[in-house]
Design a protein around this motif. Structure first.
Motif, PDB file in Angstrom:
ATOM      1  N   ASP A 138       0.835  -1.207   0.000  1.00  0.00           N
ATOM      2  CA  ASP A 138       0.000   0.000   0.000  1.00  0.00           C
ATOM      3  C   ASP A 138       0.868   1.255   0.000  1.00  0.00           C
ATOM      4  OD1 ASP A 138      -2.289  -1.555   0.049  1.00  0.00           O
ATOM      5  OD2 ASP A 138      -2.532  -1.413   2.222  1.00  0.00           O
ATOM      6  N   GLN A 139       1.937   1.233   0.779  1.00  0.00           N
ATOM      7  CA  GLN A 139       2.876   2.355   0.820  1.00  0.00           C
ATOM      8  C   GLN A 139       3.506   2.571  -0.549  1.00  0.00           C
ATOM      9  OE1 GLN A 139       5.615   1.342   4.017  1.00  0.00           O
ATOM     10  NE2 GLN A 139       5.983   3.493   4.403  1.00  0.00           N
ATOM     11  N   GLU A 140       3.895   1.468  -1.163  1.00  0.00           N
ATOM     12  CA  GLU A 140       4.545   1.544  -2.471  1.00  0.00           C
ATOM     13  C   GLU A 140       3.573   2.097  -3.517  1.00  0.00           C
ATOM     14  OE1 GLU A 140       7.955  -1.180  -4.456  1.00  0.00           O
ATOM     15  OE2 GLU A 140       6.104  -2.215  -3.960  1.00  0.00           O
ATOM     16  N   ALA A 141       2.331   1.633  -3.491  1.00  0.00           N
ATOM     17  CA  ALA A 141       1.319   2.108  -4.440  1.00  0.00           C
ATOM     18  C   ALA A 141       1.026   3.592  -4.212  1.00  0.00           C
ATOM     19  CB  ALA A 141       0.042   1.283  -4.314  1.00  0.00           C
ATOM     20  N   GLU A 142       0.958   4.009  -2.966  1.00  0.00           N
ATOM     21  CA  GLU A 142       0.704   5.415  -2.646  1.00  0.00           C
ATOM     22  C   GLU A 142       1.840   6.302  -3.147  1.00  0.00           C
ATOM     23  OE1 GLU A 142      -0.936   8.836  -1.718  1.00  0.00           O
ATOM     24  OE2 GLU A 142      -1.985   6.915  -1.636  1.00  0.00           O
ATOM     25  N   THR A 143       3.062   5.840  -2.997  1.00  0.00           N
ATOM     26  CA  THR A 143       4.207   6.614  -3.483  1.00  0.00           C
ATOM     27  C   THR A 143       4.179   6.697  -5.007  1.00  0.00           C
ATOM     28  OG1 THR A 143       5.517   5.950  -1.577  1.00  0.00           O
ATOM     29  CG2 THR A 143       6.738   6.783  -3.474  1.00  0.00           C
ATOM     30  N   ALA A 144       3.850   5.588  -5.670  1.00  0.00           N
ATOM     31  CA  ALA A 144       3.744   5.597  -7.136  1.00  0.00           C
ATOM     32  C   ALA A 144       2.673   6.589  -7.571  1.00  0.00           C
ATOM     33  CB  ALA A 144       3.418   4.196  -7.653  1.00  0.00           C
ATOM     34  N   ARG A 145       1.551   6.614  -6.874  1.00  0.00           N
ATOM     35  CA  ARG A 145       0.457   7.532  -7.210  1.00  0.00           C
ATOM     36  C   ARG A 145       0.911   8.990  -7.034  1.00  0.00           C
ATOM     37  NH1 ARG A 145      -5.051   7.868  -8.513  1.00  0.00           N
ATOM     38  NH2 ARG A 145      -5.138  10.073  -8.988  1.00  0.00           N
ATOM     39  N   ARG A 146       1.639   9.253  -5.968  1.00  0.00           N
ATOM     40  CA  ARG A 146       2.144  10.604  -5.723  1.00  0.00           C
ATOM     41  C   ARG A 146       3.090  11.044  -6.851  1.00  0.00           C
ATOM     42  NH1 ARG A 146       4.297   9.615  -0.983  1.00  0.00           N
ATOM     43  NH2 ARG A 146       6.432  10.000  -1.611  1.00  0.00           N
ATOM     44  N   LEU A 153       4.694   8.207 -18.322  1.00  0.00           N
ATOM     45  CA  LEU A 153       4.488   7.960 -16.892  1.00  0.00           C
ATOM     46  C   LEU A 153       4.980   6.567 -16.506  1.00  0.00           C
ATOM     47  CD1 LEU A 153       0.955   9.586 -16.564  1.00  0.00           C
ATOM     48  CD2 LEU A 153       3.088  10.454 -15.571  1.00  0.00           C
ATOM     49  N   ALA A 154       4.708   5.587 -17.368  1.00  0.00           N
ATOM     50  CA  ALA A 154       5.164   4.216 -17.092  1.00  0.00           C
ATOM     51  C   ALA A 154       6.685   4.144 -17.106  1.00  0.00           C
ATOM     52  CB  ALA A 154       4.571   3.251 -18.122  1.00  0.00           C
ATOM     53  N   GLY A 155       7.313   4.861 -18.015  1.00  0.00           N
ATOM     54  CA  GLY A 155       8.778   4.890 -18.078  1.00  0.00           C
ATOM     55  C   GLY A 155       9.383   5.490 -16.825  1.00  0.00           C
ATOM     56  N   MET A 156       8.762   6.577 -16.339  1.00  0.00           N
ATOM     57  CA  MET A 156       9.246   7.221 -15.119  1.00  0.00           C
ATOM     58  C   MET A 156       9.155   6.249 -13.944  1.00  0.00           C
ATOM     59  SD  MET A 156       7.772   8.967 -12.148  1.00  0.00           S
ATOM     60  CE  MET A 156       6.136   9.276 -12.707  1.00  0.00           C
ATOM     61  N   LEU A 157       8.018   5.553 -13.818  1.00  0.00           N
ATOM     62  CA  LEU A 157       7.856   4.603 -12.716  1.00  0.00           C
ATOM     63  C   LEU A 157       8.793   3.405 -12.864  1.00  0.00           C
ATOM     64  CD1 LEU A 157       3.996   4.688 -12.181  1.00  0.00           C
ATOM     65  CD2 LEU A 157       5.761   5.694 -10.726  1.00  0.00           C
ATOM     66  N   ALA A 158       9.001   2.948 -14.088  1.00  0.00           N
ATOM     67  CA  ALA A 158       9.902   1.812 -14.322  1.00  0.00           C
ATOM     68  C   ALA A 158      11.335   2.166 -13.900  1.00  0.00           C
ATOM     69  CB  ALA A 158       9.867   1.392 -15.786  1.00  0.00           C
ATOM     70  N   ARG A 159      11.759   3.393 -14.191  1.00  0.00           N
ATOM     71  CA  ARG A 159      13.113   3.820 -13.803  1.00  0.00           C
ATOM     72  C   ARG A 159      13.277   3.866 -12.293  1.00  0.00           C
ATOM     73  NH1 ARG A 159      12.065   6.883 -18.214  1.00  0.00           N
ATOM     74  NH2 ARG A 159      11.389   8.713 -17.031  1.00  0.00           N
ATOM     75  N   LYS A 160      12.186   4.005 -11.584  1.00  0.00           N
ATOM     76  CA  LYS A 160      12.228   4.030 -10.124  1.00  0.00           C
ATOM     77  C   LYS A 160      11.979   2.646  -9.525  1.00  0.00           C
ATOM     78  CE  LYS A 160      11.230   8.885  -9.548  1.00  0.00           C
ATOM     79  NZ  LYS A 160      12.433   9.279  -8.825  1.00  0.00           N
ATOM     80  N   LEU A 214       1.678  -2.524 -11.439  1.00  0.00           N
ATOM     81  CA  LEU A 214       1.359  -1.440 -10.506  1.00  0.00           C
ATOM     82  C   LEU A 214       1.375  -0.102 -11.237  1.00  0.00           C
ATOM     83  CD1 LEU A 214       0.868  -0.240  -7.687  1.00  0.00           C
ATOM     84  CD2 LEU A 214       3.350  -0.242  -7.371  1.00  0.00           C
ATOM     85  N   ALA A 215       2.361   0.096 -12.087  1.00  0.00           N
ATOM     86  CA  ALA A 215       2.479   1.356 -12.820  1.00  0.00           C
ATOM     87  C   ALA A 215       1.230   1.620 -13.649  1.00  0.00           C
ATOM     88  CB  ALA A 215       3.718   1.333 -13.713  1.00  0.00           C
ATOM     89  N   TYR A 216       0.808   0.648 -14.438  1.00  0.00           N
ATOM     90  CA  TYR A 216      -0.351   0.871 -15.312  1.00  0.00           C
ATOM     91  C   TYR A 216      -1.644   1.012 -14.519  1.00  0.00           C
ATOM     92  CZ  TYR A 216       2.549   0.356 -19.391  1.00  0.00           C
ATOM     93  OH  TYR A 216       3.503   0.557 -20.343  1.00  0.00           O
ATOM     94  N   ARG A 217      -1.740   0.331 -13.395  1.00  0.00           N
ATOM     95  CA  ARG A 217      -2.947   0.477 -12.565  1.00  0.00           C
ATOM     96  C   ARG A 217      -3.028   1.905 -12.026  1.00  0.00           C
ATOM     97  NH1 ARG A 217      -3.560  -0.273  -7.049  1.00  0.00           N
ATOM     98  NH2 ARG A 217      -1.589  -1.377  -6.930  1.00  0.00           N
TER      99      ARG A 217
END
Length: 159
Positions: free
Chosen positions: A95-103, A124-131, A137-140
């Motif tokens: 949940d923490q990880e998903a919240e950070t991705a959303r932020r 956006l997916a590329g940015m999340l993948a680099r992190k 999770l990224a696409y959701r």
């Protein structure tokens, strides 16, 4: 000499035992002397890979938004053993990880408004993948953010 080197390095920033050992090796400190100093500093609590890993995870997750996978890779790169890495990153729940991705997505959304939905999704997916975030999770998270803007992705909406 080994003690002075280790003290100087530890005053600059926390280091793992492996990082300190490598620094001593590069300075041609005999292995027996290096091990003796590192063992003593570990006994005194000045070298503590578990505490280093926990602090690293907290700092890099909250500061840079890195996911478990990226954090684990950084810790391994710094010489932290796999059990300690696993223990440190497991402190972050999904949940923490998903919240950070959303932020992170929310922060980047405004700068992509002029682009078409496919391009926005890809960036956006590329940015999340680099992190270090998984594509699922990224696409959701991206789909939820775009839905809130009233943008419906065609089909799956994935590039």
């Amino acid at each position: 000499m080994a003690r002075a080197i280790v003290l100087r390095l530890l005053t600059m920033a926390p280091k793992t035992r492996a990082q300190l050992s490598e620094a001593l090796r590069k300075r041609d400190v005999p292995e027996a002397a290096a091990d003796a100093v590192l063992d003593r500093f570990s006994e005194l609590g000045l070298i503590n890979d578990e505490a280093f890993a926990e602090a690293w995870v907290d700092s890099r997750h909250h500061g840079r938004g890195l996911a478990k996978r990226a954090l684990a890779a950084e810790l391994r790169h710094r010489g932290v053993d796999n059990d300690t890495v696993k223990e440190a990153v497991e402190r972050l729940d999904s949940d923490q990880e998903a919240e950070t991705a959303r932020r992170l997505v929310d922060r980047k959304l405004a700068s992509t408004r002029s682009l078409d939905p496919q391009t926005r999704t890809r960036r956006l997916a590329g940015m999340l993948a680099r992190k270090g975030y998984s594509s699922g999770l990224a696409y959701r998270v991206i789909r939820e953010a775009l839905d809130e803007e009233g943008i419906e992705l065609e089909g799956d909406g994935f590039p």
